[in-house]
Design a protein around this motif. Structure first.
Motif, PDB file in Angstrom:
ATOM      1  N   VAL A  63      33.667  -1.895 -19.782  1.00 27.57           N
ATOM      2  CA  VAL A  63      34.371  -0.819 -19.094  1.00 27.57           C
ATOM      3  C   VAL A  63      33.541  -0.379 -17.889  1.00 27.57           C
ATOM      4  O   VAL A  63      32.317  -0.521 -17.866  1.00 27.57           O
ATOM      5  N   LEU A  78      42.657   0.406 -29.556  1.00 25.86           N
ATOM      6  CA  LEU A  78      41.953   1.030 -28.432  1.00 25.86           C
ATOM      7  C   LEU A  78      42.610   0.596 -27.133  1.00 25.86           C
ATOM      8  O   LEU A  78      42.897  -0.590 -26.936  1.00 25.86           O
ATOM      9  N   HIS A 107      33.072  -1.073 -25.129  1.00 26.55           N
ATOM     10  CA  HIS A 107      33.688  -0.193 -26.122  1.00 26.55           C
ATOM     11  C   HIS A 107      33.760  -0.915 -27.460  1.00 26.55           C
ATOM     12  O   HIS A 107      33.949  -2.134 -27.524  1.00 26.55           O
ATOM     13  N   VAL A 160      42.258   0.995 -22.751  1.00 28.50           N
ATOM     14  CA  VAL A 160      41.440   1.374 -21.604  1.00 28.50           C
ATOM     15  C   VAL A 160      42.372   1.495 -20.406  1.00 28.50           C
ATOM     16  O   VAL A 160      43.037   0.521 -20.028  1.00 28.50           O
ATOM     17  N   LEU A 201      39.106   5.820 -22.024  1.00 30.37           N
ATOM     18  CA  LEU A 201      39.244   5.124 -23.301  1.00 30.37           C
ATOM     19  C   LEU A 201      39.981   6.018 -24.278  1.00 30.37           C
ATOM     20  O   LEU A 201      39.632   7.198 -24.431  1.00 30.37           O
TER      21      LEU A 201
END
Length: 229
Positions: free
Chosen positions: A205, A156, A76, A158, A211
Motif C-alpha cells: 500500500v 480487505l 496489509h 484498499v 484500508l
C-alpha cells in the motif's frame, strides 16, 4: 514516583459496553492460511508459531497514520483477532475456547522488505512487525454474540478494491487449538490479544491509501495512510 510519565495505550471499545478492553499483550500467529503461505513461498507449519507486537504500537480503527519509515514495501494483513477473558495455562482446546472474551477485526501491518531481509539473514522479524501503528483493531464483539467460528467471510479492500477475500474456515489452526497451543508456553490472561493470521492477497500500500477490513459478524476495521514523515 517515576522519572517521567509514559503515554497510555488505548483500551479497545467493546460492543454494548461503556468500558473498554485493556490490552496486556499482543500475540500473532504466522502462516495460518495455506494460500497465504504459498503466495510468499513458505511451507505450511505443522504447529502454530508466533511473533509479538507491543501494546504501545496498537491503534484503534479509524486511525490516520503516516507511511512508516524504513520501508518501501509496506503490506496489509487482514486478521481475525481473539480477545482472552480468563486465565488459562496448559489448557485443552475446549478450555481455551471457554476463555475467549470476544473477537475483533484487525490489521497486522508489515514492512515486507525488512521481513524478507530478516528471513534471508535468519534474524528476528521485529523491525518488520513491531513498530508504531503496526497493529490496528476494531471494536470487540463478545464471543456469545458472535457465535461459533465457522465460515464467516474475512475481506480487505484498499481504496475500494478488494485485495483479500477468504473465510475463517480456511484457518489451518483453529481458535481453540491456537489458544491451547499458545497456553503451553505462556500463562494467558485477560487483556491478551491473539491475531490469528492473514489470508492470501497481501500486497503493498502507498501513502494516501484507505484500508477497510471486515469479518462477517464483527465491527469493521479501517486505517488511512498519510504521507511519510
Amino acid at each position: 514516583m517515576s522519572l517521567f510519565d509514559l503515554p497510555s495505550h488505548p483500551d479497545v471499545p467493546v460492543k454494548g459496553e461503556s468500558e473498554g478492553y485493556p490490552v496486556r499483550r499482543i500475540f500473532c500467529v504466522g502462516r495460518n492460511y495455506a494460500a497465504h503461505a504459498a503466495e510468499l513461498g513458505n511451507e505450511v507449519p505443522e504447529a502454530p508459531f508466533y511473533f509479538t507486537k507491543m501494546p504501545a504500537h496498537l491503534v484503534l480503527s479509524g486511525a490516520e497514520l503516516p507511511y512508516p519509515p524504513g520501508t518501501a514495501n509496506y503490506h496489509h494483513e487482514m486478521e481475525f483477532v481473539i480477545a482472552i477473558g480468563a486465565p488459562v495455562f496448559r489448557c485443552t482446546p475446549e478450555e481455551g475456547l471457554a476463555a475467549v472474551y470476544g473477537y475483533a477485526a484487525g490489521l497486522d501491518m508489515t514492512r515486507r522488505d525488512l521481513q524478507n531481509e530478516a528471513k534471508d539473514q535468519r534474524r528476528p522479524w521485529d523491525l518488520s512487525k513491531d513498530f508504531e501503528g503496526a497493529a490496528v483493531i476494531g471494536e470487540i464483539t463478545k464471543a456469545a454474540e458472535f457465535g461459533p467460528v465457522s465460515d464467516q467471510k474475512i475481506v480487505l479492500t484498499v481504496d475500494g478494491e478488494t485485495r483479500q477475500d477468504a473465510t475463517l474456515a480456511e484457518l489451518i489452526h483453529s481458535v481453540p487449538d491456537v489458544i491451547a497451543h499458545l497456553s503451553g508456553y505462556y500463562h494467558l490472561e485477560p487483556g491478551d490479544l491473539i491475531y490469528t493470521g492473514t489470508p492470501a492477497g497481501v500486497s503493498a500500500v502507498e501513502a494516501g491509501a484507505v484500508l477497510e477490513g471486515s469479518v462477517e459478524g464483527l465491527a469493521p476495521v479501517s486505517l488511512t495512510l498519510g504521507a511519510a514523515e
